[in-house]
Design a protein around this motif. Structure first.
Motif, mmCIF file in Angstrom:
data_model
loop_
_atom_site.group_PDB
_atom_site.id
_atom_site.type_symbol
_atom_site.label_atom_id
_atom_site.label_comp_id
_atom_site.label_asym_id
_atom_site.label_seq_id
_atom_site.Cartn_x
_atom_site.Cartn_y
_atom_site.Cartn_z
ATOM 1 N N THR A 80 -4.530 -2.994 8.455
ATOM 2 C CA THR A 80 -3.385 -2.128 8.194
ATOM 3 C C THR A 80 -3.880 -0.873 7.507
ATOM 4 O O THR A 80 -4.630 -0.938 6.544
ATOM 5 C CB THR A 80 -2.339 -2.812 7.294
ATOM 6 O OG1 THR A 80 -2.938 -3.120 6.040
ATOM 7 C CG2 THR A 80 -1.829 -4.085 7.918
ATOM 8 N N GLU A 81 -3.456 0.262 8.017
ATOM 9 C CA GLU A 81 -3.915 1.525 7.433
ATOM 10 C C GLU A 81 -2.746 2.475 7.297
ATOM 11 O O GLU A 81 -1.910 2.588 8.176
ATOM 12 C CB GLU A 81 -5.000 2.165 8.296
ATOM 13 C CG GLU A 81 -5.588 3.414 7.673
ATOM 14 C CD GLU A 81 -6.885 3.848 8.360
ATOM 15 O OE1 GLU A 81 -7.562 4.710 7.801
ATOM 16 O OE2 GLU A 81 -7.175 3.334 9.445
ATOM 17 N N ARG A 82 -2.725 3.145 6.179
ATOM 18 C CA ARG A 82 -1.715 4.175 5.962
ATOM 19 C C ARG A 82 -2.454 5.438 5.547
ATOM 20 O O ARG A 82 -3.105 5.474 4.524
ATOM 21 C CB ARG A 82 -0.744 3.752 4.844
ATOM 22 C CG ARG A 82 0.290 4.813 4.462
ATOM 23 C CD ARG A 82 1.207 5.134 5.634
ATOM 24 N NE ARG A 82 2.186 6.130 5.248
ATOM 25 C CZ ARG A 82 3.405 5.842 4.815
ATOM 26 N NH1 ARG A 82 3.788 4.588 4.693
ATOM 27 N NH2 ARG A 82 4.248 6.806 4.506
ATOM 28 N N ASP B 45 -2.123 9.722 5.315
ATOM 29 C CA ASP B 45 -1.362 10.963 5.440
ATOM 30 C C ASP B 45 -2.363 12.103 5.436
ATOM 31 O O ASP B 45 -2.896 12.463 4.391
ATOM 32 C CB ASP B 45 -0.394 11.124 4.269
ATOM 33 C CG ASP B 45 0.576 9.968 4.186
ATOM 34 O OD1 ASP B 45 1.458 9.911 5.039
ATOM 35 O OD2 ASP B 45 0.431 9.137 3.283
ATOM 36 N N GLN C 130 0.823 -1.206 0.000
ATOM 37 C CA GLN C 130 0.000 0.000 0.000
ATOM 38 C C GLN C 130 0.857 1.255 0.000
ATOM 39 O O GLN C 130 1.781 1.387 0.798
ATOM 40 C CB GLN C 130 -0.921 0.013 1.221
ATOM 41 C CG GLN C 130 -1.738 1.304 1.353
ATOM 42 C CD GLN C 130 -2.779 1.244 2.441
ATOM 43 O OE1 GLN C 130 -3.029 0.178 3.003
ATOM 44 N NE2 GLN C 130 -3.395 2.369 2.751
ATOM 45 N N ILE C 131 0.506 2.185 -0.896
ATOM 46 C CA ILE C 131 1.085 3.518 -0.857
ATOM 47 C C ILE C 131 -0.052 4.530 -0.903
ATOM 48 O O ILE C 131 -0.943 4.439 -1.752
ATOM 49 C CB ILE C 131 2.101 3.759 -1.998
ATOM 50 C CG1 ILE C 131 2.802 5.106 -1.808
ATOM 51 C CG2 ILE C 131 1.477 3.619 -3.371
ATOM 52 C CD1 ILE C 131 4.038 5.294 -2.684
ATOM 53 N N SER D 9 10.270 3.094 1.179
ATOM 54 C CA SER D 9 9.859 3.288 2.574
ATOM 55 C C SER D 9 8.460 3.889 2.704
ATOM 56 O O SER D 9 7.849 3.835 3.772
ATOM 57 C CB SER D 9 10.862 4.184 3.303
ATOM 58 O OG SER D 9 10.958 5.447 2.666
ATOM 59 N N ASP D 10 7.935 4.460 1.628
ATOM 60 C CA ASP D 10 6.579 5.011 1.664
ATOM 61 C C ASP D 10 5.514 3.928 1.476
ATOM 62 O O ASP D 10 4.316 4.210 1.594
ATOM 63 C CB ASP D 10 6.401 6.092 0.594
ATOM 64 C CG ASP D 10 7.036 7.413 1.005
ATOM 65 O OD1 ASP D 10 7.190 7.630 2.223
ATOM 66 O OD2 ASP D 10 7.382 8.212 0.121
ATOM 67 N N TRP D 11 5.937 2.724 1.146
ATOM 68 C CA TRP D 11 5.016 1.603 0.983
ATOM 69 C C TRP D 11 4.874 0.858 2.309
ATOM 70 O O TRP D 11 5.851 0.663 3.030
ATOM 71 C CB TRP D 11 5.523 0.627 -0.074
ATOM 72 C CG TRP D 11 5.383 1.123 -1.477
ATOM 73 C CD1 TRP D 11 6.216 2.003 -2.117
ATOM 74 C CD2 TRP D 11 4.387 0.759 -2.422
ATOM 75 N NE1 TRP D 11 5.780 2.210 -3.406
ATOM 76 C CE2 TRP D 11 4.657 1.456 -3.623
ATOM 77 C CE3 TRP D 11 3.279 -0.095 -2.375
ATOM 78 C CZ2 TRP D 11 3.862 1.337 -4.757
ATOM 79 C CZ3 TRP D 11 2.485 -0.226 -3.503
ATOM 80 C CH2 TRP D 11 2.779 0.491 -4.683
ATOM 81 N N GLN D 12 3.648 0.447 2.594
ATOM 82 C CA GLN D 12 3.415 -0.436 3.738
ATOM 83 C C GLN D 12 3.219 -1.843 3.188
ATOM 84 O O GLN D 12 2.364 -2.078 2.328
ATOM 85 C CB GLN D 12 2.175 0.012 4.507
ATOM 86 C CG GLN D 12 1.943 -0.786 5.771
ATOM 87 C CD GLN D 12 0.937 -0.126 6.677
ATOM 88 O OE1 GLN D 12 0.528 1.000 6.453
ATOM 89 N NE2 GLN D 12 0.522 -0.831 7.709
ATOM 90 N N VAL D 13 4.039 -2.771 3.671
ATOM 91 C CA VAL D 13 4.056 -4.141 3.144
ATOM 92 C C VAL D 13 3.772 -5.113 4.281
ATOM 93 O O VAL D 13 4.368 -5.004 5.359
ATOM 94 C CB VAL D 13 5.430 -4.453 2.509
ATOM 95 C CG1 VAL D 13 5.481 -5.898 2.017
ATOM 96 C CG2 VAL D 13 5.716 -3.487 1.365
ATOM 97 N N THR D 14 2.849 -6.048 4.076
ATOM 98 C CA THR D 14 2.537 -7.046 5.105
ATOM 99 C C THR D 14 2.451 -8.434 4.488
ATOM 100 O O THR D 14 2.290 -8.597 3.273
ATOM 101 C CB THR D 14 1.195 -6.757 5.821
ATOM 102 O OG1 THR D 14 0.099 -7.094 4.937
ATOM 103 C CG2 THR D 14 1.068 -5.297 6.238
#
Length: 228
Positions: free
Chosen positions: A128-130, A132, A115-116, A150-155
């Motif tokens: 999972t939530e991102r 801004d 996710q970005i 680093s701006d991506w959230q990876v699970t």
């Protein structure tokens, strides 16, 4: 393990009023050894955000259908980003900025998410939530704005039969009371149980068009996958 899925994208009242297109996109497709769901939300201030979101969905599918499920995350994201850039043709990336939420689940129930930008990916086991947020709205990160891994959230997680995966744009997630997201998704699964795909989509579109939050303006896009 098989998948039942439902996906809907509805244009927001604000875009209807201004004669703008739906800037969200959604894709749910079978890929080798699994399933892929992608939800993207084009940045409203950008002139080609609707194209950016549509091409991001397509780029994720085009890349993921050709690679091994265990591909390294950074390599996968780099390939998707490059494929997206190539698909824009003469458009600049800054004119087509979009969030991108990806859920890739194998036939054995292993889930990888990427996710970005804003929006929400959740499962029966984990949320999972991102996000801004700031006072000006529509200022977020996304494809075309960030090149940083680093701006991506990876699970990664292991799911089982009966588990649910959901991806939604912030036009939905921001209006759900915190902690109630999974209950919201489960209520949709229950309400559409027994309906045909056509009936379920029509019902869900009607729910989104008659959204309970006063003065809502944003597009609303949701993809749900249930493992069976």
């Amino acid at each position: 393990m098989s998948i039942c899925h439902l996906s809907v994208s509805v244009i927001g009242p604000g875009h209807l009023l201004n004669g703008q297109p739906n800037q969200d996109s959604v894709l749910v497709k079978r890929v080798p050894n699994g399933w892929l769901a992608v939800v993207c939300d084009g940045m409203g201030s950008k002139p080609h955000s609707d194209i950016g979101s549509r091409q991001a969905c397509r780029a994720a599918f085009d890349v993921i259908k050709t690679v091994d499920f265990n591909i390294e995350s950074k390599s996968l994201i780099k390939r998707i980003y490059q494929h997206w850039l190539d698909s824009l043709g003469n458009m600049t990336a800054n004119d087509a900025v979009t969030t991108c939420l990806i859920a890739w689940v194998s036939d054995s129930g292993e889930l990888r998410t990427f996710q970005i930008g804003d929006g929400l990916i959740l499962t029966s086991q984990q949320t999972t939530e991102r996000s801004d947020t700031n006072d000006f709205g529509n200022i977020t990160t996304g494809l075309g704005k960030s090149k940083q891994f680093s701006d991506w959230q990876v699970t990664k997680q292991q799911l089982k039969v009966g588990d649910v995966i959901a991806l939604m744009t912030d036009g939905i997630s921001e209006d759900i009371n915190q902690g109630m997201e999974l209950a919201f998704v489960n209520s949709i699964v229950e309400s559409t149980d027994g309906k045909s795909i056509r009936q379920a989509k029509a019902w869900l579109k009607n729910e989104f068009r008659n959204w309970g939050t006063p003065n809502h303006t944003d597009d609303k896009t949701l993809a749900i996958l249930v493992l069976s």
